[in-house]
Design a protein around this motif. Structure first.
Motif, PDB file in Angstrom:
ATOM      1  N   ILE A   1       0.828  -1.212   0.000  1.00 38.09           N
ATOM      2  CA  ILE A   1       0.000   0.000   0.000  1.00 38.09           C
ATOM      3  C   ILE A   1       0.860   1.258   0.000  1.00 38.09           C
ATOM      4  CG2 ILE A   1      -1.934   1.241   1.033  1.00 38.09           C
ATOM      5  CD1 ILE A   1      -2.674  -1.385   2.472  1.00 38.09           C
ATOM      6  N   GLY A   2       1.758   1.376   0.973  1.00 40.16           N
ATOM      7  CA  GLY A   2       2.703   2.486   0.960  1.00 40.16           C
ATOM      8  C   GLY A   2       2.117   3.829   1.344  1.00 40.16           C
ATOM      9  N   LEU A   3       1.048   3.831   2.162  1.00 43.60           N
ATOM     10  CA  LEU A   3       0.512   5.109   2.634  1.00 43.60           C
ATOM     11  C   LEU A   3       1.488   5.750   3.617  1.00 43.60           C
ATOM     12  CD1 LEU A   3      -3.260   4.227   3.274  1.00 43.60           C
ATOM     13  CD2 LEU A   3      -2.201   5.149   1.196  1.00 43.60           C
ATOM     14  N   MET A   4       1.561   7.075   3.588  1.00 44.96           N
ATOM     15  CA  MET A   4       2.437   7.793   4.505  1.00 44.96           C
ATOM     16  C   MET A   4       1.770   7.868   5.879  1.00 44.96           C
ATOM     17  SD  MET A   4       4.960   8.461   2.598  1.00 44.96           S
ATOM     18  CE  MET A   4       5.417   8.661   0.877  1.00 44.96           C
ATOM     19  N   PRO A   5       2.340   7.229   6.909  1.00 46.66           N
ATOM     20  CA  PRO A   5       1.654   7.130   8.203  1.00 46.66           C
ATOM     21  C   PRO A   5       1.442   8.473   8.895  1.00 46.66           C
ATOM     22  CG  PRO A   5       3.924   6.358   8.374  1.00 46.66           C
ATOM     23  CD  PRO A   5       3.647   6.548   6.916  1.00 46.66           C
ATOM     24  N   HIS A   6       2.289   9.468   8.607  1.00 41.23           N
ATOM     25  CA  HIS A   6       2.176  10.768   9.272  1.00 41.23           C
ATOM     26  C   HIS A   6       1.240  11.716   8.526  1.00 41.23           C
ATOM     27  CE1 HIS A   6       5.250  11.169   6.175  1.00 41.23           C
ATOM     28  NE2 HIS A   6       5.050  12.469   6.189  1.00 41.23           N
ATOM     29  N   MET A   7       0.702  11.266   7.388  1.00 48.18           N
ATOM     30  CA  MET A   7      -0.211  12.098   6.607  1.00 48.18           C
ATOM     31  C   MET A   7      -1.646  11.640   6.802  1.00 48.18           C
ATOM     32  SD  MET A   7       1.628  12.590   2.905  1.00 48.18           S
ATOM     33  CE  MET A   7       3.144  13.526   2.704  1.00 48.18           C
ATOM     34  N   THR A   8      -2.583  12.572   6.711  1.00 55.68           N
ATOM     35  CA  THR A   8      -3.999  12.206   6.766  1.00 55.68           C
ATOM     36  C   THR A   8      -4.370  11.471   5.482  1.00 55.68           C
ATOM     37  OG1 THR A   8      -4.750  14.248   5.720  1.00 55.68           O
ATOM     38  CG2 THR A   8      -4.534  14.257   8.137  1.00 55.68           C
ATOM     39  N   ILE A   9      -5.552  10.876   5.478  1.00 59.86           N
ATOM     40  CA  ILE A   9      -6.032  10.173   4.290  1.00 59.86           C
ATOM     41  C   ILE A   9      -6.135  11.136   3.113  1.00 59.86           C
ATOM     42  CG2 ILE A   9      -7.971   8.901   3.304  1.00 59.86           C
ATOM     43  CD1 ILE A   9      -6.161   7.403   5.411  1.00 59.86           C
TER      44      ILE A   9
END
Length: 384
Positions: free
Chosen positions: A85-93
């Motif tokens: 997935i690779g979503l940035m954990p410190h960023m909101t959706i």
């Protein structure tokens, strides 16, 4: 949209990971690459956005050689979804969805509008925009990964085993959701998977690779009916239902029976009487227009008869259904996975048209394995 011309990838002086690959992918096509580990499928996909460079040959994207394009600009013009997935954990959706838009210096208004628009595509509420990835389930996170790939409205999306880490039920629903989305948006998809069922379900064409070369590239039904060679046959697996019954491919061909139904405002007393009269232990619930609303079973009535009076107060609204043009092979896997006794069949307006039962599937399986029984009898005679 995308063309491979004699594409070869070789690492150092080793044997080619991809060898003289030729393939044309049309706009709006869903192409699945599949093959055993090390066959070159992921390497082929990663060459498209220049994560891996081509050794020989050329790849044309919208008529232009990718080697003549700036790799950063190229990647921003192609969507990319991976298993992790690779979503940035410190960023909101929201920030994750419009990440490429941020790099392209979109205005805040445009980013807000695009994020809300995309969430609607997958029926997720707007309040998710302010959440962080860890607050979402695995399936929800993967949906956001797909939306991020769609955010800049790229004509081409690359997907590297995007649903591989999900549980089977979530995976099923996401596959259906994404295939429908792809058709609506007319996106060209290059999809890598190790799961043949997934490839057969999603692809317009399946590209089977071995040792860096294409063994067969064709529609799922054509590959199942006419595998190119013994390798393809073995890779498909002889147990696949359609191998034995190429004449039966869709749910509509074996849909039967008249489902026993009640309406939402039917009393529980009438519902239980209907079950008794029809000798069933569950009922499908439809409205006055015959649109499927859910189901109610004997267990739900038994647990709630003292505190509820009507079917709509206790019925289960989340119900798995299929359409008549659903592929039989997909439906079989889902029924078995869920342990369902039957599955409602609906039209494109979600109106109930019939049911497919495990008994009907048993008949198909019997015919597939034993046919009319003559083969078994002949074998027995030979043994004697």
């Amino acid at each position: 949209m995308l063309e491979f011309k004699n594409v070869t990838k070789r690492y150092n002086n080793e044997k080619a990971a991809v060898n003289k690959l030729n393939l044309k992918i049309e706009k709006g096509e869903f192409i699945c690459f599949i093959g055993p580990s090390g066959c070159g499928k992921t390497t082929t996909m990663k060459m498209v956005n220049r994560l891996i460079d081509v050794t020989d040959g050329s790849i044309l994207f919208e008529g232009k050689d990718i080697n003549q394009q700036n790799p950063v600009e190229l990647r921003r013009s192609i969507g990319y979804v991976i298993q992790q997935i690779g979503l940035m954990p410190h960023m909101t959706i929201k920030e994750n969805i419009v990440l490429v838009g941020t790099l392209l210096k979109w205005s805040n208004e445009r980013k807000d509008e695009r994020a809300r628009e995309l969430l609607k595509l997958v029926n997720m509420p707007e309040e998710f925009l302010d959440k962080y990835p860890h607050e979402l389930s695995g399936g929800q996170q993967q949906r956001i990964g797909v939306l991020r790939a769609l955010a800049s409205n790229p004509p081409l999306i690359l997907m590297d085993e995007p649903f591989g880490a999900l549980d089977p039920i979530t995976r099923d629903s996401l596959q259906e959701e994404f295939k429908k989305l792809q058709k609506e948006l007319n996106k060209t998809i290059v999809f890598v998977t190790h799961d043949m069922d997934e490839a057969l379900k999603l692809a317009d064409r399946v590209v089977i690779m071995r040792d860096g070369e294409i063994v067969q590239a064709d529609t799922p039904d054509e590959i199942l009916r006419n595998p190119a060679n013994e390798f393809v046959e073995e890779f498909l697996g002889k147990e696949r239902l359609i191998q034995g019954r190429p004449d039966v491919t869709t749910v509509g061909q074996i849909t039967g029976g008249s489902p026993v139904t009640v309406q939402p405002r039917t009393t529980l007393k009438v519902a239980i009487a209907t079950m008794r009269d029809k000798k069933v232990d569950s009922l499908l619930v439809v409205d006055t227009g015959n649109v499927l609303q859910g189901f109610i079973d004997i267990e739900a009535i038994n647990l709630n008869y003292k505190k509820a009076s009507y079917v709509d107060e206790v019925m289960e609204t989340e119900i798995f259904s299929v359409t008549e043009d659903s592929l039989l092979r997909d439906t079989v896997h889902k029924i078995l996975r869920r342990g369902a006794k039957y599955v409602p069949v609906v039209d494109d307006q979600h109106r109930l048209t019939g049911i497919i039962t495990r008994a009907a599937l048993a008949n198909i399986v019997y015919d597939t394995i034993w046919g009319d029984g003559m083969e078994f009898e002949n074998t027995a005679a030979e043994v004697e």
